[in-house]
Design an enzyme around this catalytic site. Structure first.
Site, short mmCIF file in Angstrom:
data_model
loop_
_atom_site.label_atom_id
_atom_site.label_comp_id
_atom_site.label_asym_id
_atom_site.label_seq_id
_atom_site.Cartn_x
_atom_site.Cartn_y
_atom_site.Cartn_z
N TYR A 166 -0.90 8.32 -2.62
CA TYR A 166 -0.95 7.95 -4.04
C TYR A 166 -2.18 8.56 -4.71
CZ TYR A 166 2.57 4.12 -3.80
OH TYR A 166 3.71 3.37 -3.70
N GLY A 167 -3.19 8.85 -3.90
CA GLY A 167 -4.51 9.23 -4.42
C GLY A 167 -4.54 10.46 -5.28
N GLU A 182 -3.16 8.84 8.54
CA GLU A 182 -1.70 8.72 8.72
C GLU A 182 -1.26 9.51 9.97
OE1 GLU A 182 0.80 7.10 6.71
OE2 GLU A 182 -0.77 6.11 5.56
N ASP A 206 0.88 -1.18 0.00
CA ASP A 206 0.00 0.00 0.00
C ASP A 206 0.91 1.23 0.00
OD1 ASP A 206 -2.38 1.63 0.33
OD2 ASP A 206 -1.86 1.85 2.44
N SER A 207 0.30 2.40 -0.12
CA SER A 207 1.07 3.64 -0.05
C SER A 207 1.51 3.95 1.39
CB SER A 207 0.21 4.80 -0.56
OG SER A 207 -0.95 4.92 0.24
N CYS A 256 -10.98 2.88 -0.11
CA CYS A 256 -9.58 3.22 0.14
C CYS A 256 -9.22 2.43 1.38
CB CYS A 256 -9.42 4.72 0.38
SG CYS A 256 -7.78 5.18 0.99
N THR A 257 -8.09 1.76 1.35
CA THR A 257 -7.78 0.85 2.47
C THR A 257 -7.50 1.59 3.78
OG1 THR A 257 -5.50 0.73 1.65
CG2 THR A 257 -7.00 -1.06 1.03
N HIS A 258 -7.33 2.90 3.70
CA HIS A 258 -7.19 3.69 4.94
C HIS A 258 -8.55 3.86 5.64
CE1 HIS A 258 -3.26 4.83 3.32
NE2 HIS A 258 -2.98 5.47 4.44
N CYS A 318 -4.24 -1.54 -1.93
CA CYS A 318 -4.40 -0.10 -2.14
C CYS A 318 -5.37 0.04 -3.32
CB CYS A 318 -3.05 0.51 -2.49
SG CYS A 318 -3.12 2.21 -3.06
N ASN A 319 -6.47 0.74 -3.10
CA ASN A 319 -7.46 0.90 -4.17
C ASN A 319 -6.89 1.69 -5.34
OD1 ASN A 319 -10.50 0.12 -3.17
ND2 ASN A 319 -9.16 0.63 -1.47
N THR A 320 -6.11 2.73 -5.01
CA THR A 320 -5.59 3.60 -6.07
C THR A 320 -4.65 2.81 -6.99
OG1 THR A 320 -5.61 5.35 -4.39
CG2 THR A 320 -4.54 5.86 -6.48
N1 DGL Z 1 -4.79 3.37 0.85
C1 DGL Z 1 -4.73 3.69 -0.52
C2 DGL Z 1 -5.99 3.38 -1.27
O1 DGL Z 1 -6.64 2.40 -0.94
C3 DGL Z 1 -4.05 4.95 -0.94
C4 DGL Z 1 -4.28 6.19 -0.21
C5 DGL Z 1 -3.35 7.25 -0.73
O2 DGL Z 1 -2.14 7.00 -0.69
O3 DGL Z 1 -3.82 8.28 -1.23
O4 DGL Z 1 -6.34 4.02 -2.23
#
Ligand code: DGL
Length: 270
Positions: free
Chosen positions: A43-44, A153, A11-12, A185-187, A74-76
């Site tokens: 990453y988004g 974060e 993931d990011s 988003c995994t966050h 990571c979804n992105t």
């Molecule tokens: N957790 C990531 C996702 O699922 C990326 C979040 C990010 O880095 O912007 O998209």
């Protein structure tokens, strides 16, 4: 390929730990090698080309750890890079978007689904694409929530500021009468309590991690790669910056204690 090799997950940053938690739960024998790109999060807001280039470097690093499969947690990166990188490597690789879409299509009762995610994930339109493949009649409404990732974060998981931000982001989705909301988003599962409070009891929250771990199980099983070792797996965690901070965060989320997280200079994996 040996079944007792580890599974690579990346993931990011810390978000992918929500997927790791579910993998540990559903596949307790699997050893995990995790990489969080903490030096380059988020990453988004980045382009498809940049996220794909970052994903390639991480995959190269994970391959040095001899992983038998890779999960893009990571979804992105799943939305931007999975299709491209899957063609470049021999290791089986899965993402979180398709599993998340599957759960959402099975969850909704009124056919109105909200997707929250990063700017990149929402812009990619991939959730909508998968959902419409599953059922063309579904109404899908996307909303980017770029402030959620830095709030997570920062560890502001139960903060009033985060609740105010969530109220603003979710207002327009609530007007659409959605009954299902994908935490795309995994966050975001780390903000589940606040998102639930704001969205209300009528909206079912979907965390793609559950179906992703199930997809991983099916993949490993179909290739005869499920771990057979009885000993407790020795998980390993790597980040591109701030190993100590990451380690504290990981220990607050995961069901096991992470003794150590190592820093990796990821740009050398080009
Ligand atoms: N957790 C990531 C996702 O699922 C990326 C979040 C990010 O880095 O912007 O998209």
């Amino acid at each position: 390929m040996s079944c007792n090799l580890p599974v690579g997950v990346f993931d990011s940053g810390v978000g992918g730990l929500t997927v790791v938690k579910e993998i540990m739960h559903q596949l307790p024998k699997e050893e995990i090698v995790y990489f969080g790109d903490t030096a380059r999060v988020p990453y988004g807001s980045k382009s498809k080309e940049t996220v794909t280039a970052y994903s390639r470097q991480i995959i190269k690093f994970l391959q040095t750890k001899k992983v038998k499969a890779i999960v893009i947690a990571c979804n992105t990166a799943s939305a931007f890079a999975l299709e491209t990188v899957a063609k470049e490597i021999d290791v089986p690789i899965i993402g979180v978007v398709k599993p998340g879409a599957k759960t959402a299509s099975e969850t909704t009762r009124n056919g109105r689904i909200g997707i929250i995610g990063t700017e990149g994930t929402i812009r990619s339109g991939l959730y909508k694409e998968f959902l419409h493949e599953m059922d063309p009649a579904l109404l899908v409404f996307g909303r980017a929530c770029p402030l959620f990732v830095p709030l997570v974060e920062e560890g502001w998981i139960h903060d009033s500021v985060t609740k105010e931000v969530a109220s603003r982001y979710l207002a327009e989705l609530q007007e659409k009468d959605i009954d299902t909301l994908v935490l795309g988003c995994t966050h975001y599962p780390l903000l589940r309590d606040i998102i639930h409070e704001v969205a209300g009891d009528k909206v079912t929250l979907v965390n793609p991690a559950y179906e992703t771990a199930k997809t991983l199980y099916d993949l490993l099983s179909s290739k005869d790669l499920l771990a057979q070792e009885e000993a407790k797996p020795d998980h390993k965690f790597y980040v591109s910056d701030g190993a100590e901070k990451f380690c504290i965060f990981a220990n607050s989320i995961l069901p096991c204690d992470i003794a150590q997280t190592k820093d990796v200079n990821i740009i050398t994996f080009d």
